[in-house]
Write an enzyme that holds these catalytic residues in place. Sequence first.
Site, short mmCIF file in Angstrom:
data_model
loop_
_atom_site.label_atom_id
_atom_site.label_comp_id
_atom_site.label_asym_id
_atom_site.label_seq_id
_atom_site.Cartn_x
_atom_site.Cartn_y
_atom_site.Cartn_z
N GLU A 299 -5.04 -8.99 2.58
CA GLU A 299 -4.09 -8.98 3.69
C GLU A 299 -4.19 -10.22 4.60
O GLU A 299 -3.18 -10.69 5.12
CB GLU A 299 -4.26 -7.71 4.52
CG GLU A 299 -3.77 -6.44 3.83
CD GLU A 299 -4.80 -5.80 2.90
OE1 GLU A 299 -4.55 -4.70 2.41
OE2 GLU A 299 -5.87 -6.43 2.68
N GLU B 142 3.66 2.02 2.72
CA GLU B 142 4.83 1.13 2.85
C GLU B 142 5.85 1.32 1.75
O GLU B 142 6.90 0.69 1.77
CB GLU B 142 4.40 -0.35 2.81
CG GLU B 142 3.44 -0.78 3.88
CD GLU B 142 2.00 -0.58 3.47
OE1 GLU B 142 1.49 -1.34 2.65
OE2 GLU B 142 1.40 0.41 3.95
N GLY C 70 0.83 -1.20 0.00
CA GLY C 70 0.00 0.00 0.00
C GLY C 70 0.87 1.25 0.00
O GLY C 70 2.10 1.17 0.07
N SER C 71 0.22 2.37 -0.03
CA SER C 71 0.95 3.63 -0.20
C SER C 71 1.89 3.94 0.95
O SER C 71 2.97 4.50 0.75
CB SER C 71 -0.05 4.78 -0.37
OG SER C 71 -0.95 4.83 0.73
N HIS D 77 -17.33 -25.34 22.04
CA HIS D 77 -17.96 -24.71 20.89
C HIS D 77 -19.45 -24.48 21.12
O HIS D 77 -20.03 -23.54 20.59
CB HIS D 77 -17.75 -25.56 19.64
CG HIS D 77 -18.08 -24.86 18.36
ND1 HIS D 77 -18.20 -25.51 17.16
CD2 HIS D 77 -18.34 -23.56 18.08
CE1 HIS D 77 -18.50 -24.65 16.21
NE2 HIS D 77 -18.61 -23.47 16.75
N HIS E 207 -0.68 -2.78 5.09
CA HIS E 207 -1.02 -1.38 4.95
C HIS E 207 -1.52 -0.87 6.30
O HIS E 207 -1.73 -1.64 7.23
CB HIS E 207 -2.09 -1.24 3.86
CG HIS E 207 -2.25 0.16 3.34
ND1 HIS E 207 -1.22 1.07 3.31
CD2 HIS E 207 -3.33 0.80 2.84
CE1 HIS E 207 -1.66 2.21 2.80
NE2 HIS E 207 -2.94 2.07 2.51
N GLY F 136 -10.76 -21.10 14.82
CA GLY F 136 -12.01 -21.19 14.09
C GLY F 136 -12.30 -20.11 13.07
O GLY F 136 -13.32 -20.16 12.40
#
Length: 547
Positions: A61, A42, A39-40, A291, A84, A409
């Site tokens: 991502e 980085e 992204g911009s 669960h 990002h 999960g």
Amino acid sequence: MTDTTGMTETTGAARTTVRDCVLRLCRDTGMTTVFGNPGSTELRMFRDWPDDFSYVLGLQESLAVAMAAGHAVGTDRAALVSLHSAAGTGHALGAVFNAYHDRVPLVIVAGQQSRALIQLRPFLGADEPAQFPRPYVKFSRQPDRASDVPAVLAEAHRIAMTHPRGPVFVSVPEDDWDRPAEPVAPRTVHGAFTADPEALAALAARLESCARPALIVGPGVDDEHALPEVRVLAERMRAAVWISPLSGRSGFPESHPLFQGFLPPVADQLAARLEAYDVVVALGAPLFTYHVHTEGRLFPATTELFHLDCDPAQAAWLPTGTSIITTLKPALAQLAAQVGESDRKPPPLHPTPAEAAGDNLTPELVFDLLRNRLPRDRVLVEETPSHRDALHARVPIEVTGGFLTTGSGALGWGLPLAVGRALADRRRLVCVVGDGSALYSVQALWTAAQHRAPVTYILLDNSGYAAVRALGRRIGIAPVPGTSIEGIDFGALAGSFGCPASYVADPRDLSAAVDQALALGDDAGPHLLHIRLTGTGTDTALYGSGP
């Protein structure tokens, strides 16, 4: 330009920048494969990107984080992730959640807008970046000064690699990368620590005197490579061995005569399984992972529980039992040395299900083929929630590191996790994934194809979220809206990403299709076998109906 020492030439004298120092630290710690989605904020990190680093692109991502996790597990080193700022980090948080619960060491570096803009709430800026990924990282910080970035990253790496291992997060404003800084050496991590010898001696004495012991193997055993020590201890005691509920790893040879199976994530069923034992020792296991809710006891009143784990926070919340804070390998070696060979009657053999048969293509047919055809040293990655119990019952795992899934999960983990794990050693592995799970992260097939990752994907298509439907039936809700997925051509979808695919819907064609998919060499790249299930198998009785 960047010279071979990692120093950046400027007009005048040469100086080291934050970027130079970070790249040097990454080399020193073995983090030269970067997983990310650029992204911009980085971009300046990648100026004059060195030839000895590789960048693995994930098309979202969360995929980058999951692929990095697979790589970290395969290399037993922390993996580097580039995200990002606020939006990209937000996209990744489901996978960060998995990495945290699965104790995977990741060093996550997120971009941030320039320091001069932060006060103005800029476009794509993160208002409180260090708070964003909490509580699912071990460490989270945006350095106060640009010159602090290398030292903060060195600290973060050490924390990621210290037991219990896990992800860490550092936010770096984009203009920091070109600022001057001093190189830092990696912090040495000696991760093993052992409990008080008196505590282990007391446990050993109790194990000597008990009548019916059991060990519960959690994901920590596999994470700490302690399977040989568990096996020695179990055999000396003739103890029953179970695997903890919803474990993301294996940790004991599942064809071993002492192995009893997998504990259910349901309180009354778990208590019923364990009431036959007078002493139970949980090893690196979040034992009380449930669960669905049921009334009644959490643990048998007549059973004494001990818990060995490296995580003091885990020990603090356990509702019962005696916890010993320790890493497992040295503690288990000490216990085995203090416990004599037992003449107890061994536990009964764990039953093996009969071979599946019938005219329908069920998951049991697939798993029986995998049991008979899959090499025992091949890694199996799983994300098929509605058929996981059937897979465990029919496909035994025998070796350390031989099984990976999500222990928390959050779906979308398995398909990209397999990519990163395959890239770690370039050996073919098998990933069994459901159609619903695959659609969370199907873009990872593109990365697998680009890097020729040796993964055989076996996609079980039951046209929906069958695990959710099964849980709905369990609590009297049927039909469950939003659980049907129809009409997706997974072969065409895989082909569009550059991944070859095949299809089978007739049980008479299944054996040949599985054989062909498993026979691919390590240099053949990925392949997806789309299996259209025509029978539900055991998904109608998720976790069973009782003990």
